[in-house]
Design an enzyme around this catalytic site. Structure first.
Site, mmCIF file in Angstrom:
data_model
loop_
_atom_site.group_PDB
_atom_site.id
_atom_site.type_symbol
_atom_site.label_atom_id
_atom_site.label_comp_id
_atom_site.label_asym_id
_atom_site.label_seq_id
_atom_site.Cartn_x
_atom_site.Cartn_y
_atom_site.Cartn_z
ATOM 1 N N PRO A 1 0.836 -1.209 0.000
ATOM 2 C CA PRO A 1 0.000 0.000 0.000
ATOM 3 C C PRO A 1 0.861 1.246 0.000
ATOM 4 O O PRO A 1 1.881 1.320 0.696
ATOM 5 C CB PRO A 1 -0.799 -0.120 1.300
ATOM 6 C CG PRO A 1 -0.886 -1.592 1.531
ATOM 7 C CD PRO A 1 0.416 -2.162 1.039
ATOM 8 N N CYS A 2 0.454 2.227 -0.796
ATOM 9 C CA CYS A 2 1.351 3.351 -1.074
ATOM 10 C C CYS A 2 1.019 4.629 -0.316
ATOM 11 O O CYS A 2 1.724 5.618 -0.469
ATOM 12 C CB CYS A 2 1.325 3.642 -2.575
ATOM 13 S SG CYS A 2 -0.320 4.053 -3.205
ATOM 14 N N GLN A 3 -0.029 4.636 0.513
ATOM 15 C CA GLN A 3 -0.414 5.891 1.163
ATOM 16 C C GLN A 3 0.724 6.479 1.999
ATOM 17 O O GLN A 3 0.906 7.691 2.076
ATOM 18 C CB GLN A 3 -1.648 5.677 2.051
ATOM 19 C CG GLN A 3 -2.931 5.439 1.292
ATOM 20 C CD GLN A 3 -3.129 3.973 0.951
ATOM 21 O OE1 GLN A 3 -2.203 3.177 1.016
ATOM 22 N NE2 GLN A 3 -4.345 3.610 0.586
ATOM 23 N N PHE B 1 3.800 6.386 1.382
ATOM 24 C CA PHE B 1 4.862 6.911 0.535
ATOM 25 C C PHE B 1 4.400 8.067 -0.341
ATOM 26 O O PHE B 1 5.219 8.798 -0.890
ATOM 27 C CB PHE B 1 5.416 5.812 -0.372
ATOM 28 C CG PHE B 1 5.991 4.635 0.368
ATOM 29 C CD1 PHE B 1 6.796 4.813 1.475
ATOM 30 C CD2 PHE B 1 5.718 3.352 -0.044
ATOM 31 C CE1 PHE B 1 7.330 3.736 2.162
ATOM 32 C CE2 PHE B 1 6.237 2.255 0.628
ATOM 33 C CZ PHE B 1 7.045 2.451 1.738
#
Length: 398
Positions: free
Chosen positions: A90-92, A94
């Site tokens: 999950p990229c939130q 970053f």
């Protein structure tokens, strides 16, 4: 006859990355995903590809990758060798937007370290290749003062050859026929001492761009929002049905890749909006305005400070690729205001899916909120397919 190659998808989401590999004839051995609605979407898509019920139950693992014993449970589900592991944490944590909105800039967010779980499974299964996908912000993220990208690359290099040059790693979905400007970091790793003798750099060179801004050098022009959605039924706010039909008279190269033979579409239902929202969307869309422009003529419709939330409302433009589809779409659609002012609304799930290059026969399960979330978090399938083509050739040449 060429061998059928296999893949495992970690942090699978609804299966955007998997879709590209399905299209290139890869066989799924396992999808690991924690969200139950996304897991139902994965199962539905496997049924479309004629997997048996037994294979689907074994292959879709709705579980937490951080759980003790998860690697052993994955191994028990696998009865054959894995050629490639794909996926992205999950990229939130970053994303630059996520860091800006977090009180501590995501410094203590546990999602900063989910890459370790990815690498733990990777090093246990030892496939010849892997693909690790994430947002551009991973290149600059520094949780607790440590540059996370350097840490990830360093860990990967213990067992795999990888590239660390951002100019090579950063790919834009629009270059591969997706009607959306969407930059993503794609790390491709090759097992050290394995059967593949090529280098990661050589693999990247094979990922050929099919589209560009100007359509020169043998490429086509970027696919636009108009090309992607103009055949869909026009809807007012709150209108639409879960199953409907597109306008079969609208044709273009992009739709040839996307539409189903019977013209059926799913998930094309518009959100309900109050009178004030609809008027705001209508004026912004009609004039192609930003919030600051609206402030000057209709301050009664502005409830965010334009200086701090200048792009809080964004009208998608018909004659350009779409802006990056984001998971925030599930909270509201203000970043995806329909370019047709007569419809005065935000995008439906299907319109967002079209901008992401999902085919019309791809059905999203769960509540509409969950559907939006799945679309926003996904890797665009056409971009995934461009990667899968190169991976397939690399494995065939092994």
């Amino acid at each position: 006859m060429s061998r059928e190659f296999t893949f495992v998808d970690l942090f699978a989401g609804c299966g955007g990355l998997s879709e590209g590999f399905y299209k290139e004839g890869f066989r799924a051995l396992l999808h690991l995903e924690i969200n139950p609605a996304a897991c139902e979407t994965l199962k539905t898509r496997m049924r479309y590809y004629k997997y048996s019920d037994e294979d689907i139950e074994r292959s879709v693992m709705c579980d937490d990758i951080t759980r003790d014993g998860v690697i052993e449970d994955i191994e028990r589900r696998l009865s054959e060798h894995v050629d490639i592991i794909i996926g992205g944490p999950p990229c939130q944590a970053f994303s630059t937007v996520g860091r800006a909105q977090s009180p501590d800039s995501m410094n203590t967010d546990p999602r900063n370290y989910l890459f370790k779980n990815y690498l733990g499974i990777l090093n246990k299964l030892q496939p010849e290749l892997f693909i690790f996908e994430n947002v551009k912000g991973i290149l600059t993220a520094r949780p607790q003062g440590v540059r996370i990208f350097e840490k990830i690359i360093s860990e990967m290099r213990k067992t795999y050859d990888v590239v660390d040059d951002p100019d090579i790693l950063l790919l834009d979905a629009a270059d591969y026929g997706v009607p959306q400007l969407r930059e993503r970091v794609i790390i491709i790793g090759i097992k050290k001492g394995g059967k593949i003798k090529t280098t990661p750099e050589e693999i990247y060179k094979l990922i050929s761009k099919t589209h560009s801004v100007d359509g020169k050098n043998g490429t086509k022009k970027y696919v636009t929002v108009r090309e992607a959605i103009s055949d869909l039924p026009k809807l007012k706010a709150g209108a639409g049905t879960e199953i409907s039909h597109r306008d079969n008279s609208v044709k273009n190269d992009y739709l040839d890749k996307i539409v189903s033979k019977d013209g059926v579409i799913h998930n094309h239902v518009a959100r309900r909006h109050n009178d004030k929202d609809r008027e705001r969307y209508r004026i912004l869309s009609e004039n192609k305005w930003q919030l600051k422009d609206l402030q000057e003529v209709r301050p009664d419709l502005v409830h965010h400070n334009p200086e701090h939330f200048g792009n809080r409302y964004t009208v998608q433009e018909f004659d350009k690729p779409g802006k990056t589809v984001v998971a925030h779409l599930y909270k509201d659609g203000n970043l995806f205001i329909h370019p047709d002012s007569e419809q005065s609304r935000t995008f439906t799930v299907r319109e967002a899916a079209r901008i992401q290059s999902f085919p019309d026969d791809f059905i999203f399960k769960g509540s509409r909120t969950e559907q939006y979330k799945q679309v926003g978090n996904a890797v665009p399938p056409l971009m995934a397919q461009a990667l899968a083509k190169v991976i397939k050739k690399t494995l065939e040449d092994m």
